[in-house]
Motif scaffolding. Structure first.
Motif, PDB file in Angstrom:
ATOM      1  N   SER A 249     -12.078 -63.540  12.582  1.00 19.60           N
ATOM      2  CA  SER A 249     -11.067 -62.927  11.891  1.00 19.60           C
ATOM      3  C   SER A 249     -10.851 -60.972  12.022  1.00 19.60           C
ATOM      4  N   PRO A 250     -10.115 -60.778  12.098  1.00 19.90           N
ATOM      5  CA  PRO A 250     -10.152 -59.122  11.948  1.00 19.90           C
ATOM      6  C   PRO A 250     -11.272 -59.340  10.568  1.00 19.90           C
ATOM      7  N   THR A 251     -11.502 -57.744  10.625  1.00 21.75           N
ATOM      8  CA  THR A 251     -12.229 -57.487   9.736  1.00 21.75           C
ATOM      9  C   THR A 251     -11.440 -57.516   8.285  1.00 21.75           C
ATOM     10  N   ALA A 252     -10.191 -56.721   8.590  1.00 19.90           N
ATOM     11  CA  ALA A 252      -9.250 -56.401   7.422  1.00 19.90           C
ATOM     12  C   ALA A 252      -8.926 -58.106   6.844  1.00 19.90           C
ATOM     13  N   LYS A 253      -8.852 -59.172   7.201  1.00 17.29           N
ATOM     14  CA  LYS A 253      -8.091 -60.392   6.694  1.00 17.29           C
ATOM     15  C   LYS A 253      -9.595 -60.670   6.322  1.00 17.29           C
ATOM     16  N   VAL A 254     -11.371 -59.996   6.411  1.00 17.04           N
ATOM     17  CA  VAL A 254     -12.257 -61.534   5.719  1.00 17.04           C
ATOM     18  C   VAL A 254     -12.090 -60.641   4.972  1.00 17.04           C
ATOM     19  N   ARG A 255     -12.749 -61.973   3.741  1.00 15.40           N
ATOM     20  CA  ARG A 255     -12.455 -61.965   2.468  1.00 15.40           C
ATOM     21  C   ARG A 255     -14.607 -62.508   2.037  1.00 15.40           C
ATOM     22  N   ARG A 256     -14.924 -61.716   1.256  1.00 17.61           N
ATOM     23  CA  ARG A 256     -15.936 -61.898   0.315  1.00 17.61           C
ATOM     24  C   ARG A 256     -15.820 -63.013  -0.320  1.00 17.61           C
ATOM     25  N   ARG A 257     -16.766 -63.373  -0.727  1.00 15.48           N
ATOM     26  CA  ARG A 257     -16.928 -64.805  -2.309  1.00 15.48           C
ATOM     27  C   ARG A 257     -16.315 -65.127  -2.916  1.00 15.48           C
ATOM     28  N   ASP A 258     -15.717 -63.634  -3.558  1.00  9.31           N
ATOM     29  CA  ASP A 258     -15.530 -62.752  -4.985  1.00  9.31           C
ATOM     30  C   ASP A 258     -14.021 -62.448  -4.716  1.00  9.31           C
ATOM     31  N   GLY A 259     -14.072 -63.027  -3.645  1.00  8.01           N
ATOM     32  CA  GLY A 259     -12.072 -62.374  -3.650  1.00  8.01           C
ATOM     33  C   GLY A 259     -11.957 -61.287  -3.005  1.00  8.01           C
ATOM     34  N   SER A 260     -12.762 -60.217  -2.829  1.00  8.82           N
ATOM     35  CA  SER A 260     -13.209 -58.588  -2.682  1.00  8.82           C
ATOM     36  C   SER A 260     -12.708 -58.743  -1.304  1.00  8.82           C
ATOM     37  N   ARG A 261     -12.730 -57.619  -0.958  1.00  7.39           N
ATOM     38  CA  ARG A 261     -12.138 -57.383   0.517  1.00  7.39           C
ATOM     39  C   ARG A 261     -13.661 -56.017   1.175  1.00  7.39           C
ATOM     40  N   ILE A 262     -13.355 -56.612   2.129  1.00  8.90           N
ATOM     41  CA  ILE A 262     -14.922 -55.229   3.078  1.00  8.90           C
ATOM     42  C   ILE A 262     -14.883 -54.179   2.637  1.00  8.90           C
ATOM     43  N   PRO A 263     -15.342 -53.072   1.891  1.00  7.88           N
ATOM     44  CA  PRO A 263     -15.319 -52.379   1.619  1.00  7.88           C
ATOM     45  C   PRO A 263     -15.204 -50.749   3.399  1.00  7.88           C
ATOM     46  N   SER A 264     -13.807 -50.027   3.560  1.00 11.93           N
ATOM     47  CA  SER A 264     -13.845 -49.346   4.833  1.00 11.93           C
ATOM     48  C   SER A 264     -13.338 -47.919   4.358  1.00 11.93           C
ATOM     49  N   SER A 265     -13.246 -46.939   4.162  1.00 12.71           N
ATOM     50  CA  SER A 265     -13.204 -45.547   4.638  1.00 12.71           C
ATOM     51  C   SER A 265     -11.956 -45.684   5.592  1.00 12.71           C
ATOM     52  N   ALA A 266     -11.832 -44.310   5.275  1.00 15.98           N
ATOM     53  CA  ALA A 266     -10.142 -43.810   6.123  1.00 15.98           C
ATOM     54  C   ALA A 266     -10.842 -43.498   7.690  1.00 15.98           C
ATOM     55  N   ARG A 267      -9.596 -44.572   7.961  1.00 12.69           N
ATOM     56  CA  ARG A 267      -9.584 -44.092   9.846  1.00 12.69           C
ATOM     57  C   ARG A 267     -10.085 -42.962  10.357  1.00 12.69           C
ATOM     58  N   MET A 268     -10.075 -42.348  11.674  1.00 14.53           N
ATOM     59  CA  MET A 268     -10.418 -41.597  11.570  1.00 14.53           C
ATOM     60  C   MET A 268      -9.855 -41.068  13.230  1.00 14.53           C
ATOM     61  N   SER A 269      -9.912 -40.079  13.453  1.00 13.36           N
ATOM     62  CA  SER A 269      -9.701 -39.442  15.022  1.00 13.36           C
ATOM     63  C   SER A 269     -11.472 -39.908  16.013  1.00 13.36           C
ATOM     64  N   TRP A 270     -10.476 -40.092  17.960  1.00 18.75           N
ATOM     65  CA  TRP A 270     -12.258 -39.760  17.914  1.00 18.75           C
ATOM     66  C   TRP A 270     -12.813 -39.286  18.056  1.00 18.75           C
ATOM     67  N   LYS A 271     -12.841 -37.855  17.985  1.00 20.77           N
ATOM     68  CA  LYS A 271     -13.519 -36.692  17.901  1.00 20.77           C
ATOM     69  C   LYS A 271     -13.798 -36.885  16.632  1.00 20.77           C
ATOM     70  N   GLU A 272     -12.844 -36.804  15.055  1.00 20.92           N
ATOM     71  CA  GLU A 272     -13.445 -37.060  14.300  1.00 20.92           C
ATOM     72  C   GLU A 272     -15.094 -38.195  13.761  1.00 20.92           C
ATOM     73  N   GLU A 273     -14.639 -39.458  14.583  1.00 17.78           N
ATOM     74  CA  GLU A 273     -15.803 -39.955  14.471  1.00 17.78           C
ATOM     75  C   GLU A 273     -17.178 -39.913  14.969  1.00 17.78           C
ATOM     76  N   PHE A 274     -16.805 -39.246  16.522  1.00 13.68           N
ATOM     77  CA  PHE A 274     -18.602 -38.521  17.179  1.00 13.68           C
ATOM     78  C   PHE A 274     -19.035 -37.347  16.457  1.00 13.68           C
ATOM     79  N   VAL A 275     -17.882 -36.248  15.476  1.00 16.25           N
ATOM     80  CA  VAL A 275     -18.622 -35.734  14.380  1.00 16.25           C
ATOM     81  C   VAL A 275     -18.948 -36.362  13.432  1.00 16.25           C
ATOM     82  N   ALA A 276     -18.317 -37.496  12.314  1.00 13.81           N
ATOM     83  CA  ALA A 276     -19.481 -38.240  11.792  1.00 13.81           C
ATOM     84  C   ALA A 276     -20.716 -39.484  11.949  1.00 13.81           C
TER      85      ALA A 276
END
Length: 508
Positions: A249-276
């Motif tokens: 399943s794509p990560t956005a559709k995965v659910r933990r046992r308690d119904g919570s989603r997978i924590p995910s911070s903001a989407r970044m550009s390629w440049k921002e990803e490499f800075v991070a």
């Protein structure tokens, strides 16, 4: 502006998804399946990480299909038909070939390419998504066994080197995909169990491979190469990888046992990803992780050569069955009863799990050093049916090292997971961990590709083990009481996400 419904219905998933998790539509209005289709969302007063109530009341089949358990099983199955099959061949010592040096060179090239790929693993996973990374990895899974087959059957050595080089690149996608999921998908108090399940599934492939090895080579009590037909079975299993990757399943559709989603911070550009990624590289804990990660599977080349040079073909085949058979229950018990023990603090668990593998490995290194001092010239290929007690004495340190090396890997994974459960942070951390780990494997197999001095690599391996201990000590001292649900490294440097964070607070 009117606030949109919090959970528009998604018929495909049979669950209701938050607007931030809906798949991006193509120009024809059809639903796509792009995992990372997350846009900056204006302040609308909702929390993208709140419990999905619709998931909790969904059918059992839907909950299982989107649940963390199935994802871990699928990752384990991918590891079973991919890296595990390659491990089963490596566990024969020298890839099962008559001489270990060509196989060691091929493995060194493979892990070098994996290291280069995983070094940029965080940005890659965060842009293409875990599922696509695993699909790319599945394409290259049959390459390794096919390379060994052509070398053993036809004597075409260049294809073995090429297949391991290309396969190393594709394997890198699986390494960063599964490591990201291991660090971010489970709830913090269940991470040890799921790590154990994944490792057990991976080693189940080695059990299957070991059974194949032994059934086709049990009559060879002398040194040399294994039956070439053994590799064809591995090719068949490896070719199924694409099926298991498609079921993820794509990560956005995965659910933990308690119904919570997978924590995910903001989407970044390629440049921002490499800075991070660069910011992660600058942190002390990253470099404290380097030597333990570098060491974690350094034993592959060193002890694989030790096995190849000192044991008969059928003893090596039996070893490829014994090691994973013992490892499977060992990692499950280790994950459940040590890593997930809630009565201990996170830091106490980190100290205990480190001691659980450091002490037996130190003893095994002392033991194998004594065995090396007893070696005769020319070397004797020990066989369990001929040499009995002498075979057992020489083989036991090998068994201890290989079983506890999986405890070592799970421990480091678990320690890294104590810092953050954010999926994008985990991709950066997990990618760097696998880069350091594969760098160690590349060096290990590289120094074992030369027959000039058979024992020098063992002394180097012991030196790396000693160097890893102080780094591990200081890394454990940094373990927090609770992991953060965001990228603590990026946030600490003043970069704030553009979407709501897990706590529900809205930030610009």
């Amino acid at each position: 502006m009117p606030i949109p419904p919090a959970y528009p219905h998604n018929e495909l998933a049979d669950t209701d998804l938050h607007p931030i998790e809906q798949d991006r539509k193509d120009p024809d209005g059809k639903q796509g399946d792009t995992e990372d289709a997350v846009e900056a969302v204006p302040d609308q007063g909702y929390d993208p990480f709140e419990v999905d109530q619709k998931y909790l009341v969904a059918s059992k089949s839907t909950k299982f299909y989107r649940g963390v358990l199935l994802q871990m099983i699928l990752f384990g199955t991918l590891a079973l038909v991919g890296p595990s099959m390659a491990d089963a061949i490596s566990n024969l010592g020298g890839g099962g070939l008559s001489s270990p040096y060509l196989a060691n060179l091929a493995n060194s090239l493979s892990y070098t390419m994996s290291c280069l790929l995983t070094l940029c693993g965080g940005p890659l996973i965060n842009k293409i998504g875990i599922k696509w990374a695993c699909l790319i990895a599945a394409i290259g899974m049959p390459l390794a066994p096919s390379g060994y087959y052509t070398s053993a059957r036809l004597g075409i050595d260049w294809y073995l080197l090429l297949s391991r080089t290309v396969g190393g690149l594709t394997d890198g996608f699986l390494y960063i995909g599964e490591s990201t999921a291991m660090l971010s998908y489970p709830l913090p108090d269940e991470r040890g169990l799921y790590l154990g399940i994944w490792s057990a599934m991976r080693n189940s492939g080695s059990i299957l491979g070991g059974a194949i090895n032994y059934s086709t080579n049990f009559s060879k009590e002398t040194a040399g190469g294994i039956a070439w037909s053994t590799y064809l079975v591995f090719v068949g299993f490896s070719a199924t990888g694409f099926i298991w990757a498609l079921l993820l399943s794509p990560t956005a559709k995965v659910r933990r046992r308690d119904g919570s989603r997978i924590p995910s911070s903001a989407r970044m550009s390629w440049k921002e990803e490499f800075v991070a990624l660069w910011r992660h590289l600058q942190k002390p804990r990253t470099w404290l992780m380097f030597v333990p990660a570098f060491y974690s599977f350094f034993i592959g080349g060193t002890f694989g050569t030790y096995l190849s040079l000192n044991f008969s073909v059928r003893s090596r085949a039996l070893s490829s069955l014994i090691v994973p058979t013992i490892t499977v229950p060992a990692v499950l018990l280790y994950g459940k009863f040590i890593l997930d023990r809630k009565s201990w603090s996170q830091k106490k668990r980190a100290w205990i799990c480190a001691a659980a593998w450091v002490i037996p490995q130190a003893a095994a290194f002392i033991w194998v050093s004594i065995e090396i001092s007893k070696q005769q010239n020319p070397l004797i290929a020990y066989d369990y049916g001929i040499h009995g007690a002498r075979w057992a004495e020489a083989y036991l340190p090998y068994l201890i090292i290989f079983v506890t090396c999986y405890w070592c890997q799970l421990s480091i994974y678990w320690i890294l997971g104590t810092f953050s459960t954010d999926v994008k942070s985990s991709a950066r951390t997990g990618g760097l961990f696998r880069a350091f780990e594969t760098a160690g494997q590349a060096v290990s197999y590289g120094i074992n590709a030369n027959s000039a001095n058979k024992n020098v690599p063992m002394w180097i391996n012991i030196g790396v083990f000693v160097a890893a201990l102080p780094c591990l000590f200081f890394l454990i001292r940094l373990v927090p009481e609770q992991p953060k649900e965001h990228d603590d490294v990026v946030e600490a440097d003043g970069i704030k996400p553009a979407v709501p964070v897990a706590s529900g607070a809205l930030v610009a």
